[in-house]
Design a protein around this motif. Structure first.
Motif, PDB file in Angstrom:
ATOM      1  N   MET A  61     -24.645  25.460 -27.321  1.00  0.00           N
ATOM      2  CA  MET A  61     -25.129  25.877 -28.472  1.00  0.00           C
ATOM      3  C   MET A  61     -26.182  24.636 -28.735  1.00  0.00           C
ATOM      4  SD  MET A  61     -23.403  27.807 -30.814  1.00  0.00           S
ATOM      5  CE  MET A  61     -23.651  26.862 -32.258  1.00  0.00           C
ATOM      6  N   VAL A  62     -27.177  24.937 -29.186  1.00  0.00           N
ATOM      7  CA  VAL A  62     -28.591  24.387 -30.018  1.00  0.00           C
ATOM      8  C   VAL A  62     -27.693  23.676 -31.165  1.00  0.00           C
ATOM      9  CG1 VAL A  62     -30.875  24.043 -29.858  1.00  0.00           C
ATOM     10  CG2 VAL A  62     -30.060  26.052 -28.394  1.00  0.00           C
ATOM     11  N   MET A  63     -28.044  22.282 -30.618  1.00  0.00           N
ATOM     12  CA  MET A  63     -27.782  21.485 -32.202  1.00  0.00           C
ATOM     13  C   MET A  63     -29.383  20.864 -33.310  1.00  0.00           C
ATOM     14  SD  MET A  63     -24.801  21.642 -31.084  1.00  0.00           S
ATOM     15  CE  MET A  63     -24.188  21.115 -32.813  1.00  0.00           C
ATOM     16  N   PRO A  64     -28.796  21.688 -34.310  1.00  0.00           N
ATOM     17  CA  PRO A  64     -30.155  21.354 -34.985  1.00  0.00           C
ATOM     18  C   PRO A  64     -31.192  20.501 -34.737  1.00  0.00           C
ATOM     19  CG  PRO A  64     -28.295  21.623 -36.260  1.00  0.00           C
ATOM     20  CD  PRO A  64     -27.023  22.195 -34.835  1.00  0.00           C
ATOM     21  N   GLU A  65     -30.388  18.966 -34.604  1.00  0.00           N
ATOM     22  CA  GLU A  65     -31.424  18.371 -34.281  1.00  0.00           C
ATOM     23  C   GLU A  65     -31.939  17.521 -33.367  1.00  0.00           C
ATOM     24  OE1 GLU A  65     -26.786  17.512 -33.455  1.00  0.00           O
ATOM     25  OE2 GLU A  65     -27.487  18.214 -35.424  1.00  0.00           O
ATOM     26  N   ASN A  66     -31.837  18.644 -32.836  1.00  0.00           N
ATOM     27  CA  ASN A  66     -32.966  18.753 -31.705  1.00  0.00           C
ATOM     28  C   ASN A  66     -34.162  19.599 -31.846  1.00  0.00           C
ATOM     29  OD1 ASN A  66     -30.886  18.156 -29.626  1.00  0.00           O
ATOM     30  ND2 ASN A  66     -30.347  20.251 -28.966  1.00  0.00           N
ATOM     31  N   GLY A  67     -34.657  19.624 -33.247  1.00  0.00           N
ATOM     32  CA  GLY A  67     -35.953  19.964 -34.257  1.00  0.00           C
ATOM     33  C   GLY A  67     -36.391  20.679 -34.096  1.00  0.00           C
ATOM     34  N   ILE A  68     -35.508  22.938 -34.235  1.00  0.00           N
ATOM     35  CA  ILE A  68     -35.828  22.923 -33.913  1.00  0.00           C
ATOM     36  C   ILE A  68     -35.905  23.892 -35.688  1.00  0.00           C
ATOM     37  CG2 ILE A  68     -34.772  25.891 -34.116  1.00  0.00           C
ATOM     38  CD1 ILE A  68     -33.234  24.477 -31.340  1.00  0.00           C
ATOM     39  N   SER A  69     -36.597  24.398 -36.306  1.00  0.00           N
ATOM     40  CA  SER A  69     -37.408  24.753 -37.418  1.00  0.00           C
ATOM     41  C   SER A  69     -37.649  25.771 -36.955  1.00  0.00           C
ATOM     42  CB  SER A  69     -37.584  23.889 -37.973  1.00  0.00           C
ATOM     43  OG  SER A  69     -39.370  24.023 -37.643  1.00  0.00           O
ATOM     44  N   VAL A  70     -37.646  26.870 -38.218  1.00  0.00           N
ATOM     45  CA  VAL A  70     -38.027  28.426 -38.448  1.00  0.00           C
ATOM     46  C   VAL A  70     -38.399  28.476 -39.700  1.00  0.00           C
ATOM     47  CG1 VAL A  70     -37.790  31.337 -39.448  1.00  0.00           C
ATOM     48  CG2 VAL A  70     -36.090  29.460 -37.102  1.00  0.00           C
ATOM     49  N   GLY A  71     -40.063  29.017 -39.539  1.00  0.00           N
ATOM     50  CA  GLY A  71     -40.935  29.362 -40.741  1.00  0.00           C
ATOM     51  C   GLY A  71     -41.240  30.528 -41.416  1.00  0.00           C
ATOM     52  N   PHE A  72     -40.790  30.645 -42.565  1.00  0.00           N
ATOM     53  CA  PHE A  72     -41.605  32.170 -43.057  1.00  0.00           C
ATOM     54  C   PHE A  72     -42.659  31.800 -43.611  1.00  0.00           C
ATOM     55  CE2 PHE A  72     -37.204  32.327 -42.171  1.00  0.00           C
ATOM     56  CZ  PHE A  72     -36.969  33.394 -40.891  1.00  0.00           C
ATOM     57  N   GLU A  73     -43.531  32.944 -44.299  1.00  0.00           N
ATOM     58  CA  GLU A  73     -44.339  32.859 -45.231  1.00  0.00           C
ATOM     59  C   GLU A  73     -43.802  33.266 -46.524  1.00  0.00           C
ATOM     60  OE1 GLU A  73     -48.456  32.298 -46.639  1.00  0.00           O
ATOM     61  OE2 GLU A  73     -48.179  31.599 -44.770  1.00  0.00           O
ATOM     62  N   VAL A  74     -43.828  32.688 -47.925  1.00  0.00           N
ATOM     63  CA  VAL A  74     -43.772  33.451 -49.160  1.00  0.00           C
ATOM     64  C   VAL A  74     -44.333  33.545 -49.777  1.00  0.00           C
ATOM     65  CG1 VAL A  74     -41.611  32.882 -49.326  1.00  0.00           C
ATOM     66  CG2 VAL A  74     -43.082  30.828 -50.843  1.00  0.00           C
ATOM     67  N   GLU A  75     -44.686  34.689 -50.730  1.00  0.00           N
ATOM     68  CA  GLU A  75     -46.824  34.940 -51.988  1.00  0.00           C
ATOM     69  C   GLU A  75     -45.862  33.594 -52.566  1.00  0.00           C
ATOM     70  OE1 GLU A  75     -47.001  38.600 -53.159  1.00  0.00           O
ATOM     71  OE2 GLU A  75     -46.052  39.271 -52.010  1.00  0.00           O
ATOM     72  N   SER A  76     -45.331  33.230 -53.302  1.00  0.00           N
ATOM     73  CA  SER A  76     -44.531  31.816 -54.392  1.00  0.00           C
ATOM     74  C   SER A  76     -43.935  31.200 -54.064  1.00  0.00           C
ATOM     75  CB  SER A  76     -44.961  33.192 -55.681  1.00  0.00           C
ATOM     76  OG  SER A  76     -44.496  31.452 -56.460  1.00  0.00           O
ATOM     77  N   LEU A  77     -44.168  29.629 -53.684  1.00  0.00           N
ATOM     78  CA  LEU A  77     -43.421  28.997 -53.032  1.00  0.00           C
ATOM     79  C   LEU A  77     -42.863  28.766 -54.891  1.00  0.00           C
ATOM     80  CD1 LEU A  77     -42.985  27.295 -50.709  1.00  0.00           C
ATOM     81  CD2 LEU A  77     -44.120  25.217 -52.144  1.00  0.00           C
ATOM     82  N   ASP A  78     -43.312  28.413 -55.855  1.00  0.00           N
ATOM     83  CA  ASP A  78     -42.094  27.694 -57.573  1.00  0.00           C
ATOM     84  C   ASP A  78     -41.931  29.602 -57.217  1.00  0.00           C
ATOM     85  OD1 ASP A  78     -44.003  26.086 -57.167  1.00  0.00           O
ATOM     86  OD2 ASP A  78     -45.111  27.354 -58.526  1.00  0.00           O
ATOM     87  N   ALA A  79     -41.832  30.409 -57.400  1.00  0.00           N
ATOM     88  CA  ALA A  79     -40.631  31.490 -57.301  1.00  0.00           C
ATOM     89  C   ALA A  79     -39.447  31.847 -56.093  1.00  0.00           C
ATOM     90  CB  ALA A  79     -41.849  33.235 -57.170  1.00  0.00           C
ATOM     91  N   ALA A  80     -39.795  31.526 -55.111  1.00  0.00           N
ATOM     92  CA  ALA A  80     -38.874  31.083 -53.939  1.00  0.00           C
ATOM     93  C   ALA A  80     -37.609  29.796 -54.430  1.00  0.00           C
ATOM     94  CB  ALA A  80     -39.368  30.481 -52.815  1.00  0.00           C
ATOM     95  N   ILE A  81     -38.713  28.881 -54.873  1.00  0.00           N
ATOM     96  CA  ILE A  81     -37.645  27.815 -55.586  1.00  0.00           C
ATOM     97  C   ILE A  81     -36.431  27.984 -55.995  1.00  0.00           C
ATOM     98  CG2 ILE A  81     -37.580  25.556 -56.649  1.00  0.00           C
ATOM     99  CD1 ILE A  81     -40.429  24.828 -54.645  1.00  0.00           C
ATOM    100  N   GLU A  82     -37.482  28.417 -57.424  1.00  0.00           N
ATOM    101  CA  GLU A  82     -36.393  29.418 -58.456  1.00  0.00           C
ATOM    102  C   GLU A  82     -35.283  30.313 -58.197  1.00  0.00           C
ATOM    103  OE1 GLU A  82     -37.305  31.703 -62.293  1.00  0.00           O
ATOM    104  OE2 GLU A  82     -38.370  30.812 -62.029  1.00  0.00           O
ATOM    105  N   GLU A  83     -35.761  31.324 -56.886  1.00  0.00           N
ATOM    106  CA  GLU A  83     -34.658  32.002 -56.249  1.00  0.00           C
ATOM    107  C   GLU A  83     -33.704  31.320 -56.018  1.00  0.00           C
ATOM    108  OE1 GLU A  83     -34.226  36.775 -53.672  1.00  0.00           O
ATOM    109  OE2 GLU A  83     -36.543  35.633 -54.907  1.00  0.00           O
ATOM    110  N   LEU A  84     -33.786  30.402 -54.764  1.00  0.00           N
ATOM    111  CA  LEU A  84     -33.157  29.750 -54.615  1.00  0.00           C
ATOM    112  C   LEU A  84     -32.016  28.892 -55.494  1.00  0.00           C
ATOM    113  CD1 LEU A  84     -34.914  28.578 -50.967  1.00  0.00           C
ATOM    114  CD2 LEU A  84     -33.343  30.337 -51.290  1.00  0.00           C
ATOM    115  N   ASN A  85     -32.850  28.088 -56.031  1.00  0.00           N
ATOM    116  CA  ASN A  85     -31.694  27.190 -56.910  1.00  0.00           C
ATOM    117  C   ASN A  85     -31.384  28.105 -57.217  1.00  0.00           C
ATOM    118  OD1 ASN A  85     -33.061  25.118 -56.356  1.00  0.00           O
ATOM    119  ND2 ASN A  85     -34.388  25.085 -58.176  1.00  0.00           N
ATOM    120  N   SER A  86     -31.214  29.497 -58.105  1.00  0.00           N
ATOM    121  CA  SER A  86     -30.198  30.646 -58.644  1.00  0.00           C
ATOM    122  C   SER A  86     -28.979  30.765 -57.637  1.00  0.00           C
ATOM    123  CB  SER A  86     -31.282  31.699 -59.262  1.00  0.00           C
ATOM    124  OG  SER A  86     -31.427  32.444 -58.000  1.00  0.00           O
TER     125      SER A  86
END
Length: 121
Positions: A61-86
């Protein structure tokens, strides 16, 4: 040598929880799903893009604290925030704007890996 990114592997505790997050919440299509040597595996992403490979049942198992992250591009950060909040997904860091052309924030997947959503303008 000429290489291109094919996939990134995340070793997860529960593949169903991870599929709920990456497929149902973030919207990545399930490219294929199979079992290999007793391990459940799912490849997510379109045919044209690099995949996220989820593996459940790994002895390593790779532990998250090992500095691994995954990045994605979105068209609108504000829309993404709203959707994730919902959907009840909290933002753990950000939004951050290191320059006028980039904004991003971080959420956590079910295993605690950081997932960055970024908007470039």
């Amino acid at each position: 040598m000429n290489v291109s990114l094919n996939w990134i592997t995340l070793r997860v505790r529960d593949i169903e929880d991870s599929l709920e997050f990456y497929h149902n919440i973030l919207g990545l299509p399930i490219n294929r799903r199979f079992e290999s040597r007793g391990k459940q595996i799912a490849m997510l992403g379109t045919q044209e893009q690099p995949k996220i490979e989820l593996i459940q049942g790994s002895e390593i198992m790779v532990m998250p604290e090992n500095g691994i992250s995954v990045g994605f591009e979105v068209e609108s950060l504000d829309a993404a925030i709203e959707e994730l909040n919902s959907k009840g997904i909290p933002i753990v860091r950000g939004p951050i704007s290191p320059n006028p052309h980039l904004r991003f924030f971080y959420i956590l997947d079910p295993d605690g890996f950081e997932v960055q959503l970024a908007e470039h303008s």
